[in-house]
Motif scaffolding. Structure first.
Motif, PDB file in Angstrom:
ATOM      1  N   HIS A 100       0.838  -1.204   0.000  1.00 11.93           N
ATOM      2  CA  HIS A 100       0.000   0.000   0.000  1.00 11.93           C
ATOM      3  C   HIS A 100       0.873   1.254   0.000  1.00 11.93           C
ATOM      4  N   GLN A 101       1.911   1.240   0.812  1.00 14.58           N
ATOM      5  CA  GLN A 101       2.854   2.366   0.855  1.00 14.58           C
ATOM      6  C   GLN A 101       3.556   2.530  -0.490  1.00 14.58           C
ATOM      7  N   ARG A 102       4.016   1.425  -1.037  1.00 13.54           N
ATOM      8  CA  ARG A 102       4.730   1.452  -2.314  1.00 13.54           C
ATOM      9  C   ARG A 102       3.841   2.000  -3.429  1.00 13.54           C
ATOM     10  N   GLN A 103       2.553   1.718  -3.360  1.00 14.42           N
ATOM     11  CA  GLN A 103       1.632   2.193  -4.383  1.00 14.42           C
ATOM     12  C   GLN A 103       1.255   3.662  -4.167  1.00 14.42           C
ATOM     13  N   ASP A 104       1.191   4.102  -2.922  1.00 13.98           N
ATOM     14  CA  ASP A 104       0.762   5.475  -2.635  1.00 13.98           C
ATOM     15  C   ASP A 104       1.884   6.510  -2.674  1.00 13.98           C
ATOM     16  N   ARG A 105       3.120   6.108  -2.427  1.00 16.60           N
ATOM     17  CA  ARG A 105       4.228   7.084  -2.409  1.00 16.60           C
ATOM     18  C   ARG A 105       4.330   7.908  -3.687  1.00 16.60           C
ATOM     19  N   PRO A 106       4.233   7.297  -4.872  1.00 18.88           N
ATOM     20  CA  PRO A 106       4.344   8.108  -6.092  1.00 18.88           C
ATOM     21  C   PRO A 106       3.219   9.117  -6.286  1.00 18.88           C
ATOM     22  N   LEU A 107       2.111   8.954  -5.570  1.00 24.20           N
ATOM     23  CA  LEU A 107       1.004   9.896  -5.726  1.00 24.20           C
ATOM     24  C   LEU A 107       1.383  11.312  -5.297  1.00 24.20           C
ATOM     25  N   ARG A 108       2.410  11.432  -4.452  1.00 26.26           N
ATOM     26  CA  ARG A 108       2.831  12.771  -4.018  1.00 26.26           C
ATOM     27  C   ARG A 108       3.276  13.613  -5.205  1.00 26.26           C
ATOM     28  N   TRP A 109       3.938  13.015  -6.180  1.00 22.69           N
ATOM     29  CA  TRP A 109       4.355  13.768  -7.363  1.00 22.69           C
ATOM     30  C   TRP A 109       3.472  13.463  -8.573  1.00 22.69           C
ATOM     31  N   ALA A 110       2.846  12.284  -8.618  1.00 23.49           N
ATOM     32  CA  ALA A 110       2.056  11.903  -9.785  1.00 23.49           C
ATOM     33  C   ALA A 110       0.736  12.664  -9.869  1.00 23.49           C
ATOM     34  N   ALA A 111       0.154  13.016  -8.721  1.00 18.67           N
ATOM     35  CA  ALA A 111      -1.118  13.738  -8.750  1.00 18.67           C
ATOM     36  C   ALA A 111      -0.985  15.079  -9.482  1.00 18.67           C
ATOM     37  N   PRO A 112      -0.014  15.925  -9.129  1.00 19.66           N
ATOM     38  CA  PRO A 112       0.120  17.170  -9.890  1.00 19.66           C
ATOM     39  C   PRO A 112       0.487  16.928 -11.355  1.00 19.66           C
ATOM     40  N   VAL A 113       1.349  15.949 -11.601  1.00 15.30           N
ATOM     41  CA  VAL A 113       1.788  15.676 -12.980  1.00 15.30           C
ATOM     42  C   VAL A 113       0.623  15.194 -13.841  1.00 15.30           C
ATOM     43  N   LEU A 114      -0.309  14.470 -13.259  1.00 10.50           N
ATOM     44  CA  LEU A 114      -1.433  13.941 -14.019  1.00 10.50           C
ATOM     45  C   LEU A 114      -2.627  14.889 -14.035  1.00 10.50           C
ATOM     46  N   TYR A 115      -3.086  15.297 -12.848  1.00 16.32           N
ATOM     47  CA  TYR A 115      -4.356  16.006 -12.770  1.00 16.32           C
ATOM     48  C   TYR A 115      -4.296  17.463 -13.226  1.00 16.32           C
ATOM     49  N   LEU A 116      -3.205  18.158 -13.011  1.00 24.75           N
ATOM     50  CA  LEU A 116      -3.162  19.559 -13.427  1.00 24.75           C
ATOM     51  C   LEU A 116      -3.162  19.719 -14.953  1.00 24.75           C
ATOM     52  N   PRO A 117      -2.358  18.963 -15.708  1.00 26.02           N
ATOM     53  CA  PRO A 117      -2.476  19.068 -17.173  1.00 26.02           C
ATOM     54  C   PRO A 117      -3.842  18.613 -17.689  1.00 26.02           C
ATOM     55  N   VAL A 141     -10.052  18.590 -10.815  1.00 23.97           N
ATOM     56  CA  VAL A 141      -9.676  19.416  -9.662  1.00 23.97           C
ATOM     57  C   VAL A 141     -10.031  18.689  -8.363  1.00 23.97           C
ATOM     58  N   ALA A 142     -11.217  18.090  -8.319  1.00 22.50           N
ATOM     59  CA  ALA A 142     -11.627  17.356  -7.119  1.00 22.50           C
ATOM     60  C   ALA A 142     -10.693  16.173  -6.855  1.00 22.50           C
ATOM     61  N   LEU A 143     -10.345  15.423  -7.890  1.00 18.24           N
ATOM     62  CA  LEU A 143      -9.424  14.297  -7.722  1.00 18.24           C
ATOM     63  C   LEU A 143      -8.059  14.769  -7.233  1.00 18.24           C
ATOM     64  N   PHE A 144      -7.595  15.876  -7.774  1.00 19.05           N
ATOM     65  CA  PHE A 144      -6.313  16.434  -7.346  1.00 19.05           C
ATOM     66  C   PHE A 144      -6.353  16.810  -5.861  1.00 19.05           C
ATOM     67  N   VAL A 145      -7.388  17.529  -5.451  1.00 23.89           N
ATOM     68  CA  VAL A 145      -7.492  17.978  -4.064  1.00 23.89           C
ATOM     69  C   VAL A 145      -7.604  16.778  -3.122  1.00 23.89           C
ATOM     70  N   ILE A 146      -8.423  15.805  -3.477  1.00 27.87           N
ATOM     71  CA  ILE A 146      -8.588  14.623  -2.629  1.00 27.87           C
ATOM     72  C   ILE A 146      -7.275  13.868  -2.505  1.00 27.87           C
ATOM     73  N   THR A 147      -6.579  13.679  -3.626  1.00 27.51           N
ATOM     74  CA  THR A 147      -5.319  12.933  -3.601  1.00 27.51           C
ATOM     75  C   THR A 147      -4.263  13.668  -2.789  1.00 27.51           C
ATOM     76  N   VAL A 148      -4.149  14.959  -2.995  1.00 28.04           N
ATOM     77  CA  VAL A 148      -3.149  15.746  -2.261  1.00 28.04           C
ATOM     78  C   VAL A 148      -3.481  15.787  -0.768  1.00 28.04           C
ATOM     79  N   ALA A 149      -4.758  15.777  -0.429  1.00 30.59           N
ATOM     80  CA  ALA A 149      -5.149  15.835   0.990  1.00 30.59           C
ATOM     81  C   ALA A 149      -5.011  14.481   1.682  1.00 30.59           C
ATOM     82  N   THR A 150      -5.313  13.385   0.989  1.00 29.42           N
ATOM     83  CA  THR A 150      -5.339  12.089   1.670  1.00 29.42           C
ATOM     84  C   THR A 150      -4.025  11.327   1.613  1.00 29.42           C
ATOM     85  N   THR A 151      -3.211  11.539   0.606  1.00 25.81           N
ATOM     86  CA  THR A 151      -1.980  10.753   0.467  1.00 25.81           C
ATOM     87  C   THR A 151      -1.025  10.926   1.642  1.00 25.81           C
TER      88      THR A 151
END
Length: 177
Positions: A100-117, A141-151
């Motif tokens: 679970h950790q291994r899968q969630d760690r990349p979300l810290r940088w992947a969320a902005p890289v994916l959701y903002l463009p 925008v909602a997915l970005f905010v949720i991911t950034v808040a929960t990760t």
């Protein structure tokens, strides 16, 4: 969608395929109204099948990495709360939490890289053509905010849960200096 965790992988793939095909079918009424019913059904079934096959393979790979602990409903609740239930198999839960950790760690940088463009693309498409894309922009925008808040919280919870599992297994802890 906790009930999906308990389904066999191939059944979960079919369920995802059917749901995606149905959503695609509904969306095409707005995005391509000129498409005939037969063509709309054919495209929706094809897109749903490709999605179901792809997600089925991904889900199978993910489930193998997690092991059987993550299939239980209490696993998700425990990760959200950051508390290890008292009567768990330490090795099984360690494997699931590490994955679970291994899968969630990349979300810290992947969320902005994916959701903002994707948000920018949806806004551009909404401004230049179909106003329906404003809905897409809001979703991204909602997915970005949720991911950034929960990760970060999820990663903190899994860290503390792994430390608790170490304590239960009698693994010496590193002293914080």
């Amino acid at each position: 969608m906790g009930w999906m965790r308990q389904l066999p992988t191939w059944v979960a793939g079919i369920v995802m395929a059917v749901l995606f095909a149905a959503a695609w079918f509904g969306i095409t009424f707005v995005t391509t109204p000129e498409l005939g019913l037969g063509a709309r059904v054919l495209v929706s079934v094809s897109v749903g099948a490709f999605y179901g096959i792809g997600m089925g393979f991904w889900l199978g790979r993910t489930r193998r990495g997690y092991g059987s602990a993550a299939r239980r409903p209490e696993f998700g609740r425990a990760v959200r709360r950051g508390v290890v239930p008292p009567d768990v198999d330490v090795d099984e839960w360690r494997r699931a939490l590490t994955q679970h950790q291994r899968q969630d760690r990349p979300l810290r940088w992947a969320a902005p890289v994916l959701y903002l463009p994707m948000t920018a693309l949806a806004v551009w498409l909404a401004v230049t053509g179909q106003p329906l894309f404003w809905f897409g922009a809001a979703v991204f925008v909602a997915l970005f905010v949720i991911t950034v808040a929960t990760t970060p919280r999820t990663l903190r919870n899994t860290d503390s849960m792994l430390a608790e599992l170490d304590r239960r297994a009698g693994v010496p802890q590193e002293s914080g200096s």
